[in-house]
Design a protein around this motif. Structure first.
Motif, PDB file in Angstrom:
ATOM      1  N   ALA A  96      99.070  23.901  73.818  1.00 48.19           N
ATOM      2  CA  ALA A  96      98.899  25.249  73.259  1.00 48.19           C
ATOM      3  C   ALA A  96      97.482  25.424  72.736  1.00 48.19           C
ATOM      4  O   ALA A  96      96.753  24.458  72.491  1.00 48.19           O
ATOM      5  CB  ALA A  96      99.910  25.500  72.148  1.00 48.19           C
ATOM      6  N   GLU A  97      97.107  26.693  72.536  1.00 44.47           N
ATOM      7  CA  GLU A  97      95.818  27.045  71.955  1.00 44.47           C
ATOM      8  C   GLU A  97      96.023  28.065  70.840  1.00 44.47           C
ATOM      9  O   GLU A  97      96.876  28.962  70.969  1.00 44.47           O
ATOM     10  CB  GLU A  97      94.883  27.639  73.006  1.00 44.47           C
ATOM     11  N   ILE A  98      95.281  27.900  69.754  1.00 46.04           N
ATOM     12  CA  ILE A  98      95.224  28.921  68.707  1.00 46.04           C
ATOM     13  C   ILE A  98      93.893  29.636  68.856  1.00 46.04           C
ATOM     14  O   ILE A  98      92.825  29.007  68.838  1.00 46.04           O
ATOM     15  CB  ILE A  98      95.376  28.299  67.311  1.00 46.04           C
ATOM     16  N   ILE A  99      93.955  30.948  69.030  1.00 42.59           N
ATOM     17  CA  ILE A  99      92.785  31.742  69.406  1.00 42.59           C
ATOM     18  C   ILE A  99      92.468  32.760  68.315  1.00 42.59           C
ATOM     19  O   ILE A  99      93.367  33.440  67.802  1.00 42.59           O
ATOM     20  CB  ILE A  99      93.045  32.464  70.749  1.00 42.59           C
ATOM     21  N   LYS A 100      91.193  32.878  67.994  1.00 39.99           N
ATOM     22  CA  LYS A 100      90.743  33.864  67.008  1.00 39.99           C
ATOM     23  C   LYS A 100      90.113  35.050  67.729  1.00 39.99           C
ATOM     24  O   LYS A 100      89.214  34.896  68.547  1.00 39.99           O
ATOM     25  CB  LYS A 100      89.720  33.246  66.048  1.00 39.99           C
ATOM     26  N   LYS A 101      90.601  36.273  67.410  1.00 40.25           N
ATOM     27  CA  LYS A 101      90.051  37.506  67.988  1.00 40.25           C
ATOM     28  C   LYS A 101      90.018  38.580  66.906  1.00 40.25           C
ATOM     29  O   LYS A 101      91.060  38.894  66.309  1.00 40.25           O
ATOM     30  CB  LYS A 101      90.926  38.001  69.162  1.00 40.25           C
ATOM     31  N   ASN A 102      88.828  39.113  66.647  1.00 45.30           N
ATOM     32  CA  ASN A 102      88.688  40.202  65.667  1.00 45.30           C
ATOM     33  C   ASN A 102      89.340  39.839  64.332  1.00 45.30           C
ATOM     34  O   ASN A 102      90.074  40.625  63.743  1.00 45.30           O
ATOM     35  CB  ASN A 102      89.282  41.506  66.213  1.00 45.30           C
ATOM     36  N   ASN A 103      89.090  38.614  63.896  1.00 39.10           N
ATOM     37  CA  ASN A 103      89.602  38.121  62.620  1.00 39.10           C
ATOM     38  C   ASN A 103      91.131  38.008  62.576  1.00 39.10           C
ATOM     39  O   ASN A 103      91.722  37.919  61.507  1.00 39.10           O
ATOM     40  CB  ASN A 103      89.120  38.982  61.443  1.00 39.10           C
ATOM     41  N   GLU A 104      91.761  38.042  63.732  1.00 41.47           N
ATOM     42  CA  GLU A 104      93.200  37.803  63.845  1.00 41.47           C
ATOM     43  C   GLU A 104      93.401  36.512  64.642  1.00 41.47           C
ATOM     44  O   GLU A 104      92.547  36.109  65.444  1.00 41.47           O
ATOM     45  CB  GLU A 104      93.900  38.963  64.559  1.00 41.47           C
ATOM     46  N   TYR A 105      94.547  35.864  64.432  1.00 40.49           N
ATOM     47  CA  TYR A 105      94.820  34.603  65.113  1.00 40.49           C
ATOM     48  C   TYR A 105      96.090  34.728  65.964  1.00 40.49           C
ATOM     49  O   TYR A 105      97.073  35.341  65.560  1.00 40.49           O
ATOM     50  CB  TYR A 105      94.979  33.472  64.090  1.00 40.49           C
ATOM     51  N   PHE A 106      96.003  34.122  67.153  1.00 45.20           N
ATOM     52  CA  PHE A 106      97.085  34.172  68.126  1.00 45.20           C
ATOM     53  C   PHE A 106      97.348  32.751  68.629  1.00 45.20           C
ATOM     54  O   PHE A 106      96.469  31.886  68.580  1.00 45.20           O
ATOM     55  CB  PHE A 106      96.725  35.063  69.313  1.00 45.20           C
ATOM     56  N   ILE A 107      98.563  32.538  69.126  1.00 47.13           N
ATOM     57  CA  ILE A 107      98.886  31.258  69.762  1.00 47.13           C
ATOM     58  C   ILE A 107      99.237  31.511  71.216  1.00 47.13           C
ATOM     59  O   ILE A 107      99.873  32.533  71.559  1.00 47.13           O
ATOM     60  CB  ILE A 107     100.026  30.514  69.035  1.00 47.13           C
ATOM     61  N   LEU A 108      98.818  30.598  72.077  1.00 48.74           N
ATOM     62  CA  LEU A 108      99.020  30.730  73.519  1.00 48.74           C
ATOM     63  C   LEU A 108      99.581  29.420  74.055  1.00 48.74           C
ATOM     64  O   LEU A 108      98.989  28.352  73.859  1.00 48.74           O
ATOM     65  CB  LEU A 108      97.685  31.039  74.210  1.00 48.74           C
ATOM     66  N   ASP A 109     100.750  29.482  74.680  1.00 44.56           N
ATOM     67  CA  ASP A 109     101.292  28.314  75.381  1.00 44.56           C
ATOM     68  C   ASP A 109     100.622  28.263  76.748  1.00 44.56           C
ATOM     69  O   ASP A 109     100.709  29.215  77.526  1.00 44.56           O
ATOM     70  CB  ASP A 109     102.812  28.427  75.540  1.00 44.56           C
ATOM     71  N   VAL A 110      99.936  27.164  77.044  1.00 37.78           N
ATOM     72  CA  VAL A 110      99.127  27.096  78.265  1.00 37.78           C
ATOM     73  C   VAL A 110      99.919  26.572  79.467  1.00 37.78           C
ATOM     74  O   VAL A 110      99.337  26.258  80.502  1.00 37.78           O
ATOM     75  CB  VAL A 110      97.867  26.233  78.035  1.00 37.78           C
ATOM     76  N   GLY A 111     101.243  26.477  79.336  1.00 36.87           N
ATOM     77  CA  GLY A 111     102.080  26.009  80.440  1.00 36.87           C
ATOM     78  C   GLY A 111     102.677  24.640  80.165  1.00 36.87           C
ATOM     79  O   GLY A 111     102.744  23.789  81.048  1.00 36.87           O
ATOM     80  N   SER A 112     103.116  24.422  78.926  1.00 36.63           N
ATOM     81  CA  SER A 112     103.650  23.122  78.517  1.00 36.63           C
ATOM     82  C   SER A 112     105.013  22.854  79.156  1.00 36.63           C
ATOM     83  O   SER A 112     105.709  23.773  79.597  1.00 36.63           O
ATOM     84  CB  SER A 112     103.788  23.069  77.000  1.00 36.63           C
ATOM     85  N   THR A 113     105.400  21.585  79.157  1.00 30.80           N
ATOM     86  CA  THR A 113     106.695  21.196  79.719  1.00 30.80           C
ATOM     87  C   THR A 113     107.853  21.579  78.803  1.00 30.80           C
ATOM     88  O   THR A 113     108.880  22.103  79.250  1.00 30.80           O
ATOM     89  CB  THR A 113     106.728  19.674  79.965  1.00 30.80           C
ATOM     90  N   ASN A 114     107.689  21.351  77.508  1.00 31.17           N
ATOM     91  CA  ASN A 114     108.788  21.561  76.557  1.00 31.17           C
ATOM     92  C   ASN A 114     108.624  22.797  75.689  1.00 31.17           C
ATOM     93  O   ASN A 114     109.314  22.968  74.687  1.00 31.17           O
ATOM     94  CB  ASN A 114     108.938  20.319  75.675  1.00 31.17           C
ATOM     95  N   HIS A 115     107.636  23.656  76.056  1.00 32.42           N
ATOM     96  CA  HIS A 115     107.504  25.008  75.500  1.00 32.42           C
ATOM     97  C   HIS A 115     107.002  25.023  74.056  1.00 32.42           C
ATOM     98  O   HIS A 115     106.891  23.998  73.385  1.00 32.42           O
ATOM     99  CB  HIS A 115     108.843  25.756  75.602  1.00 32.42           C
ATOM    100  N   THR A 116     106.700  26.240  73.604  1.00 30.80           N
ATOM    101  CA  THR A 116     106.200  26.494  72.256  1.00 30.80           C
ATOM    102  C   THR A 116     107.105  27.526  71.590  1.00 30.80           C
ATOM    103  O   THR A 116     107.561  28.474  72.240  1.00 30.80           O
ATOM    104  CB  THR A 116     104.750  27.011  72.309  1.00 30.80           C
ATOM    105  N   PHE A 117     107.350  27.341  70.289  1.00 37.02           N
ATOM    106  CA  PHE A 117     108.266  28.211  69.555  1.00 37.02           C
ATOM    107  C   PHE A 117     107.590  28.697  68.271  1.00 37.02           C
ATOM    108  O   PHE A 117     106.821  27.961  67.639  1.00 37.02           O
ATOM    109  CB  PHE A 117     109.549  27.459  69.195  1.00 37.02           C
TER     110      PHE A 117
END
Length: 330
Positions: free
Chosen positions: A277-298
């Motif tokens: 996964a990746e935690i991404i900063k955009k316009n002072n907000e933060y997002f999480i992105l699952d990059v295609g993991s096997t056991n997923h992100t919750f």
């Protein structure tokens, strides 16, 4: 046939114990009247070795498991365990034990199992018998035997293990032992597979002074009070299995097992992908992105869609596979 050295149930035709190697019918003792300093588990023909668990745990000094090696003896695959310096829980609780030591032992046992599960070791991969769970009498640290077999059946439930320990322990009856009845009732009435609930139900019987010194994870909710969204600055994660603080100090913060590209590397949990996964900063907000993991992100128990940026809020619980984090904004 039951081995009188370690209590393992062997096939009726066996001459030597599949667990400790002792000749059946002959008890092996050392000078301290403890069982042999070596144990062995011989893999049966119908058993399948779990390569991921084996790779992650064999010949590794992991605090939660007994050090062991993998090899062959007379063309049979086996695991050998070094238990020198340890006493079994069964032996430890057979002598008078104080309230403080008993509760700390239970908490260390629960915490050991909790940490092993975060490493990807399942209950079926560990022995849940007091005669084959080990404790350091000096610091009450608990170590367990890991058997990396994928199709192995669980010895018993965690509830059964705890009840046996409580019902067979020799308590100090100069103390008020009402806590024993209360803990037994709590174990019987609750789901012992929820280790967080189980830990909380046991730890409340420690004195306040003990709670500050116990060697178990702290309650993350007490770390810091949530702040308003407008106050978000540099965020950080708390890894719930270890209480480790992880500063998110990059616009794109990568988490996974990849030793070269991850900003935070998780090398001791087979449930986490190399690039998870990746935690991404955009316009002072933060997002999480699952990059295609096997056991997923919750997020807070809800699985998120792959390759889709999901906004994060203060206090969110992030789970990568089975590894949990809590995010905070200063």
């Amino acid at each position: 046939m039951k081995c009188i050295s370690c209590g393992f149930e062997n096939d009726n035709h066996a001459r030597f114990c599949m667990m400790c190697g002792s000749k059946l019918g002959k008890k092996v003792l050392n000078n301290d009247k403890e069982i042999s300093k070596k144990l062995a588990y011989v893999v049966r023909e119908d058993e399948i070795i779990d390569d991921e668990v084996l790779e992650d745990t064999v010949e590794t000094n992991i605090d939660e498991i007994i050090y062991y090696t993998y090899g062959k003896v007379m063309d049979k695959e086996c695991f050998k365990y070094d238990i020198q310096g340890f006493t079994t829980i069964k032996e430890y609780i057979s002598k008078e034990i104080s309230k403080e030591k008993f509760i700390k032992m239970l908490l260390n046992l629960v915490n050991t199992i909790r940490k092993l599960q975060f490493r990807g070791v399942k209950l079926k991969n560990i022995i849940l018998k007091p005669a084959q769970i080990f404790i350091n009498k000096n610091n009450l640290k608990v170590k367990m035997i890991c058997i990396p077999i994928s199709n192995r059946n669980t010895d018993r439930t965690l509830k059964e293990l705890l009840k046996e320990i409580i019902l067979t322990a020799e308590f100090d009856y100069n103390e008020n032992c009402k806590y024993v009845r209360d803990i037994l009732r709590f174990v019987e009435e609750n789901d012992c597979n929820d280790l967080v609930v189980l830990q909380g139900g046991i730890e409340k019987y420690l004195d306040d002074s003990d709670k500050e010194q116990k060697n178990i994870p702290k309650k993350i909710e007490k770390i810091e009070q949530p702040l308003e969204k407008s106050e978000k600055q540099q965020p950080y994660l708390i890894r719930l299995s270890t209480d480790e603080k992880i500063n998110i100090d990059k616009p794109i913060f990568r988490i996974g097992k990849d030793r070269h590209n991850a900003d935070y590397k998780i090398t001791n949990n087979t449930a986490v992908s190399r690039k998870h996964a990746e935690i991404i900063k955009k316009n002072n907000e933060y997002f999480i992105l699952d990059v295609g993991s096997t056991n997923h992100t919750f997020i807070n128990g809800d699985r998120i869609e792959e390759k889709k940026e999901i906004p994060l809020e203060d206090g969110n619980i992030i789970k990568l596979g089975n590894e949990e984090f809590k995010i905070f904004f200063n």
